[in-house]
Enzyme design. Structure first.
Site, PDB file in Angstrom:
ATOM      1  N   GLU A 260       0.850  -1.198   0.000  1.00  0.00           N
ATOM      2  CA  GLU A 260       0.000   0.000   0.000  1.00  0.00           C
ATOM      3  C   GLU A 260       0.879   1.237   0.000  1.00  0.00           C
ATOM      4  OE1 GLU A 260      -2.832   0.388   3.239  1.00  0.00           O
ATOM      5  OE2 GLU A 260      -2.980  -1.791   3.433  1.00  0.00           O
ATOM      6  N   GLU A 314     -13.877   6.123  -0.245  1.00  0.00           N
ATOM      7  CA  GLU A 314     -14.758   5.236   0.520  1.00  0.00           C
ATOM      8  C   GLU A 314     -15.511   6.045   1.570  1.00  0.00           C
ATOM      9  OE1 GLU A 314     -12.826   1.230   1.372  1.00  0.00           O
ATOM     10  OE2 GLU A 314     -11.090   2.432   0.761  1.00  0.00           O
ATOM     11  N   LYS A 317     -15.756   5.043   5.579  1.00  0.00           N
ATOM     12  CA  LYS A 317     -14.600   4.798   6.431  1.00  0.00           C
ATOM     13  C   LYS A 317     -14.670   5.709   7.655  1.00  0.00           C
ATOM     14  CE  LYS A 317     -10.546   3.639   5.075  1.00  0.00           C
ATOM     15  NZ  LYS A 317      -9.192   3.621   4.504  1.00  0.00           N
ATOM     16  N   GLU A 323      -9.511  10.108   5.575  1.00  0.00           N
ATOM     17  CA  GLU A 323      -9.646   8.657   5.463  1.00  0.00           C
ATOM     18  C   GLU A 323     -10.641   8.251   4.380  1.00  0.00           C
ATOM     19  OE1 GLU A 323      -8.015   5.960   6.908  1.00  0.00           O
ATOM     20  OE2 GLU A 323      -6.635   7.614   7.228  1.00  0.00           O
TER      21      GLU A 323
END
Length: 447
Positions: A260, A314, A317, A323
């Protein structure tokens, strides 16, 4: 100078062992309520992007089925909490039978990551059982005749001592010999990679908030007097810290894979690092770095496999706004910014992050999970009942991306507007919902 000589010797000895082809993948997180179906995602990645692999944070069967026969490699993850149970050979066999064998080899499963950032969460039961669980899964795979799936685990970079100089980096004393040495021995023996998650975004304090250095922008660089190397970006420095720590305990020959890395495009007020410009600079230059095969100062010409985090923003999250905004793309496949990952030089709008609409402003968009057939039906209905669909025609400001979801979203919202934005006009047989998030991007404006 002795350290530099040692590292140079290791380089000449081991570099021939590593693969000669760089690989670029993406992390496909799904903590959101508005994402397209896995089938749509698999088709998008295969036909529209240069990604040759994806990594997911579970072993979602819908995702594994969607990527069957696409030639896109998929890496799956065992949840951290499940690690202790996999020290039982029967449990490991059951996990492989349930999560791997029904999909392999039609789905090209490349890695099983046993847990994610286990040391970061400091659960001793999971830490102590990690390597036995990895061994069991590896043994089960071989016993059932699967030779092409590799077992690994991804590490956050809290694994080093406090030294920031790349060539002097060492693993934490409490884990260097007891944890990392046997783990790296497993990787060497099984020819599997040591996977790391290097995030310069989370290292800003450690690098004295050198933001330009963190995001590959022009900067004076950082000189390592012990190796004589100058670093122009934090990503290279983090990779070389990893290499130095591995080499110091005798495992500089083990392959390194970047599980990642990425940069958020939007954050809460006061977060000056999480911006569209910084995300574009980091990920755009990261793509060039990986594909160039230039390597790092301590690992020149070494090609790395890397997975960008992440594919989508997203919206579910937890935590700060940043985030929710690590994605390269929005759920309708429009890019948050153009990081250079689209296939064959395709040009797409380069929108700014979605923001809440002004007070009282609402939009009509498709719900999550709506099929292409339903979207096409909504598109046809809206365009034939008063919606202005000219902007989504070829050459129009909203013509790209030409996905069913993107085109239907514009038409549905236009229909909703022509009907005075009454709630009943945003129904479309139960496939639509009202949102206050403006879907506009680039020159495509939702009024």
């Amino acid at each position: 100078m002795r350290l530099f000589t040692t590292l140079s010797f290791l380089l000449t000895t081991f570099l021939h062992l590593f693969s000669t082809a760089a690989a670029l993948g993406v992390n496909y997180g799904m903590i959101a309520d508005n994402l397209p179906s896995p089938t749509e995602v698999a088709n998008f990645i295969k036909t529209k992007t240069i990604f040759d692999s994806v990594k997911i944070f579970d072993a979602n069967p819908d995702v594994l089925r969607a990527f069957a026969n696409t030639n896109i490699s998929v890496s799956v993850t065992v949840a951290n909490g499940f690690i202790p149970s996999l020290t039982n050979a029967q449990a490991a066999r059951t996990w492989v039978n349930n999560n791997i064998r029904p999909f392999h080899p039609q789905t090209k499963i490349k890695y099983i990551s046993v847990g994610n950032e286990v040391l970061l969460f400091n659960n001793q039961d999971e830490i102590n059982n990690l390597l036995p669980a990895m061994r069991n899964l590896h043994n089960v795979l071989r016993k059932v005749g699967i030779q092409d799936i590799k077992v690994t685990t991804a590490h956050a970079l809290n694994i080093f001592n406090g030294v920031t100089v790349p060539s002097l980096s060492r693993f934490r004393l409490d884990y260097a010999r007891s944890f990392f040495a046997p783990l790296l021995l497993f990787h060497r023996r099984t020819k599997t990679p040591f996977m790391i998650n290097p995030y310069p975004y989370f290292e800003l304090n450690a690098i004295e908030n050198k933001l330009d250095y963190a995001v590959f922008k022009p900067n004076p660089g950082v000189f390592d007097k012990h190796s004589g190397k100058t670093y122009t970006n934090a990503f290279d420095a983090l990779l070389d810290k990893t290499f130095s720590a591995m080499s110091a305990i005798g495992f500089g020959d083990v392959e390194i894979v970047v599980g990642e890395t990425g940069w958020p495009s939007q954050g809460d007020g006061g977060n000056l690092a999480a911006t569209l410009d910084n995300a574009l600079s980091y990920n755009g230059n990261l793509v060039k770095e990986i594909l160039s095969g230039n390597g790092t100062p301590l690992m020149p010409n070494r090609r790395f496999e890397a997975y960008i985090f992440g594919l989508f923003n997203e919206n579910q999250k937890p935590g700060p706004l940043a985030e929710k905004n690590w994605g390269l793309f929005r759920p309708d496949f429009t890019p948050v910014y153009n990081a250079g990952v689209l296939r064959n030089g395709q040009t797409v709008p380069n929108p700014s992050p979605a923001t809440p609409a002004a007070s009282g402003k609402k939009y009509c968009v498709p719900k999550h999970g709506v099929t292409d057939a339903e979207l096409q039906s909504n598109l046809d209905y809206a365009c034939s009942h008063g919606a202005d669909c000219s902007p989504i025609q070829p050459g129009g400001p909203c013509a790209e991306p030409a996905t069913a979801r993107s085109r239907a979203t514009f038409a549905m919202n236009s229909f909703y507007r022509t009907k005075g934005q009454v709630d009943s006009a945003c129904y479309f047989s139960g496939t639509a919902q009202i949102t206050t998030v403006d879907p506009s991007y680039g020159n495509c404006r939702y009024l």
